[in-house]
Design an enzyme around this catalytic site. Structure first.
Site, PDB file in Angstrom:
ATOM      1  N   LYS A  83       0.780  -1.159   0.584  1.00 18.70           N
ATOM      2  CA  LYS A  83       0.250   0.014   0.328  1.00 18.70           C
ATOM      3  C   LYS A  83       0.995   1.618   0.100  1.00 18.70           C
ATOM      4  CE  LYS A  83      -3.241   1.787   2.880  1.00 18.70           C
ATOM      5  NZ  LYS A  83      -4.343   2.016   3.796  1.00 18.70           N
ATOM      6  N   SER A 158      -9.185   2.129   3.843  1.00 17.41           N
ATOM      7  CA  SER A 158      -8.480   3.504   2.550  1.00 17.41           C
ATOM      8  C   SER A 158      -7.905   2.269   1.505  1.00 17.41           C
ATOM      9  CB  SER A 158      -7.910   4.268   3.083  1.00 17.41           C
ATOM     10  OG  SER A 158      -6.546   2.983   4.673  1.00 17.41           O
ATOM     11  N   SER A 182      -9.982   0.834   7.940  1.00 22.42           N
ATOM     12  CA  SER A 182      -9.337   0.202   6.308  1.00 22.42           C
ATOM     13  C   SER A 182      -8.364  -0.987   5.878  1.00 22.42           C
ATOM     14  CB  SER A 182      -8.091   1.532   5.933  1.00 22.42           C
ATOM     15  OG  SER A 182      -8.591   2.834   6.357  1.00 22.42           O
TER      16      SER A 182
END
Length: 474
Positions: A83, A158, A182
């Site tokens: 990520k 997220s 997230s």
């Protein structure tokens, strides 16, 4: 016809080196010599490119991929992505923001080193909303990340880029992290397993250690329980927190009868929608049929918890605005998106209340501990309503409207971040009209990830998760 009305599914499963295997299966075939790690990486990169053309989930794609750092790790040769809020040596870390120009990282972040220690092959980095604040991976001036089950809908946030690629079959697992939901939110949106570990279970990054309350945990999203279990066991061989009970390898349900607390509406007063409530109730009924004891539970958090958590989010946005030059060059907080700017402005109006907010948030662990007393796990929705169409949670929506929408959606997950307890999102159902996944959430006492994996294995065996490739074939 709008994008939300026209259903388009995207998957990359096919007859190549990955097939339909999960990470454990791919690693086993590489160890047996049935496929080579280079072949797997090549085919995975092709899948990532194909998926990204429709989903917009990739921030950076490496060519060639980074070779496995630990060739004898449990996930040796398994393709994955990191990520883009986590430093990876030589790659810029953009944090999903247009407010600065990122610099190439000079070293791996501590968690990145732990992740690489499992043996994975890194193909690149995935997209996230600005600084991970939003519950959808959307932007003011760029294309969103789309849900592979229905490209007119959100992939969550997220860790939306990671979740979209794993759900679409491009890679079997991908890095995710969680400061308010997230990992679990995109897992619920995309029909995946998403486990947020206990605070301190995995290596903390430097930014997390500096927070007044460390709410951020790293992990992965996956399509199978055994992949999540194998990742946690492999990560533990790199580093284990001596203050927590060891996990080891969990490979299936224990058969132990669990005491399950059931909570249908949020402790903050948000009422769950009908489709989500039905998925949670059906999960509870399945557990009861299997001999587990399910009973209602109440979590008596402070009535100000929602506002206090938003104030804390605002503090994080304020700190980013104040220290953003450390992220890269040309940082301009005026170019932060509408959600980040709104959170920061809200915080500045409430900054004098910060000590009281922190005290109340820290006291949340007492209410949660009381609820868990007498129960092995608590079962709730992941989200208060089903996955929204793209645009509903966009940072371009006026801030006051957007923050109310987020609060009415993300009504369950933040409590585990504040308290530090582990929780896991599991696929439970799909919506009738749109065919979108609906997740359920199990939470446990600190250090009790084995219990969460136990119930997850139980449900996966009893009711295999809905599969995107099957939905696409209909």
């Amino acid at each position: 016809m709008t994008a939300a009305e026209k259903r388009t599914t995207v998957h990359t499963f096919g007859d190549d080196a990955l097939g339909e295997d999960d990470a454990v299966g791919i690693a086993a075939r590489i160890r047996r010599g049935e496929v080579g790690a280079a072949e797997v990486a090549r085919d995975a990169a092709a899948r990532v490119r194909a998926a990204d053309a429709a989903l917009g989930a990739v921030r950076i794609l490496l060519d060639p991929p980074a070779p496995a750092a630990t060739p004898d790790g449990a996930f040796a040769g398994v393709p994955t992505l990191v990520k883009d809020n986590t430093d990876y040596l030589g790659l810029p870390t953009g944090h999903g923001s247009a407010a600065f120009t990122p610099r190439a990282a000079r070293r791996h972040a501590p968690f990145a080193r732990q992740f690489l220690g499992t043996g994975v092959t890194v193909l690149g980095k995935t997209r996230l909303p600005e600084f991970g604040f939003n519950a959808t991976t959307e932007f003011e001036d760029a294309e969103p990340v789309r849900n592979p089950w229905h490209t007119g809908y959100s992939a969550g946030g997220s860790s939306g880029g990671s979740a979209a690629l794993v759900a679409a079959g491009a890679v079997p697992v991908a890095h995710a992290n969680d400061g308010g939901g997230s990992i679990r939110i995109p897992a619920a949106c995309c029909g995946l397993v998403g486990l947020k570990p206990t605070r301190g279970r995995l290596v903390a990054n430097a930014q997390s250690r500096r927070l007044p309350i460390d709410i951020v945990c790293d992990g992965v999203v996956s399509r199978s329980v055994r992949d999540t279990a194998a990742f946690l066991a492999a990560a533990e061989t790199h580093w284990r927190n001596p203050r927590l009970p060891p996990l080891g390898r969990v490979e299936g349900p224990s058969g132990r009868r669990l005491r399950v607390g059931l909570l249908l509406d949020s402790p903050t007063g948000v009422v769950t929608d009908a489709a989500t409530r039905a998925a949670v109730c059906d999960t509870a009924a399945t557990l009861e049929r299997l001999g587990h004891r399910v009973e209602p539970v109440r979590i008596a958090v402070d009535p100000r918890f929602r506002d206090d958590f938003l104030t804390y989010w605002g503090l994080l946005s304020f700190l980013i605005g104040a220290t953003g030059r450390s992220l890269g060059t040309h940082f301009d907080r005026r170019r932060m998106d509408g959600l980040s700017r709104g959170l920061r402005a809200d915080y500045l109006r409430a900054a004098h209340r910060t000590p009281a907010v922190l005290r109340r948030l820290r006291r949340s662990r007492e209410a949660y501990a009381a609820a868990l007393r007498g129960h092995d796990v608590v079962l709730t929705p992941v989200l208060a309503h089903t996955t929204p169409p793209l645009g509903r949670l966009s940072p371009a929506v006026p801030y006051d409207t957007l923050i109310e929408r987020i609060s009415a959606y993300v009504a369950f997950t933040p409590l585990d971040n504040v308290v530090g307890t582990p929780s896991v999102s599991l696929p439970a159902a799909t919506t009738t009209a749109e065919g979108l996944p609906v997740g359920v959430l199990f939470s446990a006492r600190p250090g009790h990830e084995r219990t969460l994996l136990d119930v997850a294995f139980t449900l996966e065996a009893e009711r295999p998760w809905p599969r995107l490739q099957d939905a696409a074939a209909r």
